[in-house]
Design a protein around this motif. Structure first.
Motif, mmCIF file in Angstrom:
data_model
loop_
_atom_site.group_PDB
_atom_site.id
_atom_site.type_symbol
_atom_site.label_atom_id
_atom_site.label_comp_id
_atom_site.label_asym_id
_atom_site.label_seq_id
_atom_site.Cartn_x
_atom_site.Cartn_y
_atom_site.Cartn_z
ATOM 1 N N LEU A 1 6.337 -3.889 -6.108
ATOM 2 C CA LEU A 1 6.777 -4.858 -5.096
ATOM 3 C C LEU A 1 7.178 -6.208 -5.675
ATOM 4 C CD1 LEU A 1 4.184 -4.044 -2.288
ATOM 5 C CD2 LEU A 1 6.520 -3.161 -2.570
ATOM 6 N N GLY A 2 6.810 -6.474 -6.922
ATOM 7 C CA GLY A 2 7.135 -7.749 -7.537
ATOM 8 C C GLY A 2 8.619 -8.007 -7.682
ATOM 9 N N GLU A 3 9.434 -6.977 -7.614
ATOM 10 C CA GLU A 3 10.878 -7.151 -7.770
ATOM 11 C C GLU A 3 11.586 -7.512 -6.458
ATOM 12 O OE1 GLU A 3 13.109 -3.026 -7.769
ATOM 13 O OE2 GLU A 3 11.333 -2.915 -9.059
ATOM 14 N N TYR A 4 10.855 -7.525 -5.360
ATOM 15 C CA TYR A 4 11.478 -7.806 -4.061
ATOM 16 C C TYR A 4 11.251 -9.250 -3.651
ATOM 17 C CZ TYR A 4 12.286 -2.892 -3.835
ATOM 18 O OH TYR A 4 12.721 -1.625 -4.134
ATOM 19 N N GLU A 5 12.314 -9.866 -3.175
ATOM 20 C CA GLU A 5 12.230 -11.249 -2.713
ATOM 21 C C GLU A 5 11.344 -11.345 -1.472
ATOM 22 O OE1 GLU A 5 15.214 -14.655 -0.941
ATOM 23 O OE2 GLU A 5 16.033 -13.115 -2.265
ATOM 24 N N LEU A 6 11.445 -10.334 -0.616
ATOM 25 C CA LEU A 6 10.678 -10.322 0.621
ATOM 26 C C LEU A 6 9.896 -9.015 0.736
ATOM 27 C CD1 LEU A 6 13.459 -11.651 3.014
ATOM 28 C CD2 LEU A 6 11.444 -12.916 2.263
ATOM 29 N N VAL A 7 8.623 -9.133 1.055
ATOM 30 C CA VAL A 7 7.779 -7.980 1.373
ATOM 31 C C VAL A 7 7.138 -8.308 2.713
ATOM 32 C CG1 VAL A 7 5.837 -6.535 0.688
ATOM 33 C CG2 VAL A 7 7.344 -7.507 -1.067
ATOM 34 N N PHE A 8 7.364 -7.447 3.693
ATOM 35 C CA PHE A 8 6.915 -7.709 5.048
ATOM 36 C C PHE A 8 5.761 -6.808 5.469
ATOM 37 C CE2 PHE A 8 11.462 -8.986 5.420
ATOM 38 C CZ PHE A 8 11.245 -10.305 5.769
ATOM 39 N N CYS A 9 4.925 -7.362 6.336
ATOM 40 C CA CYS A 9 3.894 -6.606 7.041
ATOM 41 C C CYS A 9 4.044 -6.954 8.517
ATOM 42 C CB CYS A 9 2.499 -6.961 6.528
ATOM 43 S SG CYS A 9 2.013 -8.685 6.821
ATOM 44 N N ASP A 10 3.379 -6.224 9.389
ATOM 45 C CA ASP A 10 3.544 -6.528 10.814
ATOM 46 C C ASP A 10 2.276 -7.078 11.459
ATOM 47 O OD1 ASP A 10 1.999 -4.244 11.142
ATOM 48 O OD2 ASP A 10 3.190 -3.474 12.800
ATOM 49 N N SER A 11 1.315 -7.503 10.653
ATOM 50 C CA SER A 11 0.060 -7.981 11.231
ATOM 51 C C SER A 11 -0.597 -9.000 10.318
ATOM 52 C CB SER A 11 -0.877 -6.786 11.433
ATOM 53 O OG SER A 11 -2.194 -7.202 11.653
ATOM 54 N N GLU A 12 -1.238 -9.969 10.914
ATOM 55 C CA GLU A 12 -2.022 -10.913 10.116
ATOM 56 C C GLU A 12 -3.193 -10.216 9.435
ATOM 57 O OE1 GLU A 12 -3.066 -14.451 12.259
ATOM 58 O OE2 GLU A 12 -0.987 -14.828 12.831
ATOM 59 N N TRP A 13 -3.645 -9.100 9.993
ATOM 60 C CA TRP A 13 -4.706 -8.329 9.346
ATOM 61 C C TRP A 13 -4.263 -7.864 7.966
ATOM 62 C CZ3 TRP A 13 -9.617 -8.343 10.349
ATOM 63 C CH2 TRP A 13 -10.080 -8.555 11.652
ATOM 64 N N ASP A 14 -2.987 -7.475 7.845
ATOM 65 C CA ASP A 14 -2.493 -7.034 6.542
ATOM 66 C C ASP A 14 -2.572 -8.155 5.514
ATOM 67 O OD1 ASP A 14 -1.745 -4.312 7.198
ATOM 68 O OD2 ASP A 14 -0.110 -5.164 8.369
ATOM 69 N N LEU A 15 -2.296 -9.376 5.941
ATOM 70 C CA LEU A 15 -2.428 -10.531 5.043
ATOM 71 C C LEU A 15 -3.888 -10.690 4.603
ATOM 72 C CD1 LEU A 15 -0.187 -13.032 7.041
ATOM 73 C CD2 LEU A 15 0.451 -11.792 4.960
ATOM 74 N N PHE A 16 -4.793 -10.518 5.545
ATOM 75 C CA PHE A 16 -6.228 -10.615 5.254
ATOM 76 C C PHE A 16 -6.651 -9.555 4.234
ATOM 77 C CE2 PHE A 16 -10.535 -9.065 6.460
ATOM 78 C CZ PHE A 16 -11.278 -10.189 6.103
ATOM 79 N N TRP A 17 -6.220 -8.298 4.479
ATOM 80 C CA TRP A 17 -6.625 -7.204 3.592
ATOM 81 C C TRP A 17 -5.975 -7.320 2.220
ATOM 82 C CZ3 TRP A 17 -5.619 -4.233 8.529
ATOM 83 C CH2 TRP A 17 -6.782 -4.214 9.312
ATOM 84 N N LEU A 18 -4.755 -7.833 2.143
ATOM 85 C CA LEU A 18 -4.149 -8.074 0.838
ATOM 86 C C LEU A 18 -4.990 -9.081 0.057
ATOM 87 C CD1 LEU A 18 -1.528 -7.506 -0.937
ATOM 88 C CD2 LEU A 18 -0.833 -9.782 -0.164
ATOM 89 N N GLY A 19 -5.418 -10.134 0.741
ATOM 90 C CA GLY A 19 -6.278 -11.126 0.096
ATOM 91 C C GLY A 19 -7.592 -10.528 -0.384
ATOM 92 N N ARG A 20 -8.204 -9.701 0.442
ATOM 93 C CA ARG A 20 -9.472 -9.053 0.038
ATOM 94 C C ARG A 20 -9.267 -8.148 -1.174
ATOM 95 N NH1 ARG A 20 -14.102 -7.823 3.519
ATOM 96 N NH2 ARG A 20 -15.030 -8.054 1.476
ATOM 97 N N LEU A 21 -8.167 -7.392 -1.173
ATOM 98 C CA LEU A 21 -7.882 -6.475 -2.270
ATOM 99 C C LEU A 21 -7.721 -7.227 -3.591
ATOM 100 C CD1 LEU A 21 -7.148 -3.607 -3.315
ATOM 101 C CD2 LEU A 21 -4.772 -4.145 -2.708
ATOM 102 N N TYR A 22 -6.879 -8.233 -3.594
ATOM 103 C CA TYR A 22 -6.622 -8.956 -4.840
ATOM 104 C C TYR A 22 -7.825 -9.800 -5.274
ATOM 105 C CZ TYR A 22 -1.897 -7.359 -5.546
ATOM 106 O OH TYR A 22 -0.804 -6.561 -5.813
ATOM 107 N N HIS A 23 -8.567 -10.315 -4.324
ATOM 108 C CA HIS A 23 -9.780 -11.055 -4.667
ATOM 109 C C HIS A 23 -10.782 -10.127 -5.363
ATOM 110 C CE1 HIS A 23 -13.748 -12.939 -3.954
ATOM 111 N NE2 HIS A 23 -13.078 -14.051 -4.208
ATOM 112 N N ALA A 24 -10.924 -8.920 -4.835
ATOM 113 C CA ALA A 24 -11.863 -7.955 -5.423
ATOM 114 C C ALA A 24 -11.451 -7.556 -6.839
ATOM 115 C CB ALA A 24 -11.971 -6.714 -4.537
ATOM 116 N N ALA A 25 -10.145 -7.568 -7.103
ATOM 117 C CA ALA A 25 -9.646 -7.197 -8.428
ATOM 118 C C ALA A 25 -9.543 -8.406 -9.365
ATOM 119 C CB ALA A 25 -8.278 -6.543 -8.292
#
Length: 163
Positions: free
Chosen positions: A81-105
């Motif tokens: 996904l790093g090669e894309y200018e825009l990566v979309f999700c349809d929920s604020e929950w997805d933003l939350f879970w992305l944060g949890r995932l990367y924080h855990a790693a």
């Protein structure tokens, strides 16, 4: 050009965490990864039985047995996904879970995840209802990450095209 991303999670709670991530690319490629909660440096123990039985139907045993390490999932997402200018999700929950995932790693994403309805309103003057209707035309949500990411991409393409 843009990609779309979707998560399935252990539930809908401040204690929930991602258990599956999927994306859909403009070339039509869709992919998903189960995420092993035992590999998180955080305490990922919250599990909502209702979500397992009635929404995503992914068992805790399945993610613990077949899920990828959080670090490997983050590396994979950064590469693809790093090669894309825009990566979309349809929920604020997805933003939350992305944060949890990367924080855990202990990592940072190489891409910016944007909630689609905010972008549609800001750049195209379209309201959430327009997107919801376009999404409904794609058929029922399956609550599996790559399938739902594809539906999000197709709905967005139907509204504004993939530039």
């Amino acid at each position: 050009m843009w990609a779309t991303l979707d998560f399935e999670a252990s539930g809908l709670s401040e204690f929930s965490y991602p258990i599956e991530v999927g994306y859909s690319l403009p070339n039509g490629k869709d992919h998903s990864l189960l995420i092993n909660p035992l590999s998180a440096s955080d305490d990922w123990v919250y599990w909502d039985d209702f979500s397992e039985l009635h929404i995503h139907k992914i068992t805790r045993y399945e993610v613990e047995s077949n899920g990828k390490q959080v670090v490997d999932v983050c590396r994979h997402l950064n590469t693809v996904l790093g090669e894309y200018e825009l990566v979309f999700c349809d929920s604020e929950w997805d933003l939350f879970w992305l944060g949890r995932l990367y924080h855990a790693a202990h990592m940072r994403p190489s891409f910016m995840l944007t909630e689609i309805c905010c972008w549609l309103k800001q750049y195209n003057g379209l309201e959430r209802e327009h997107f919801k209707l376009a999404l409904e035309r794609q058929g029922p949500v399956q609550h599996r990450a790559s399938h739902d990411a594809k539906q999000i991409r197709l709905a967005l393409d139907a509204l504004v095209g993939n530039r």
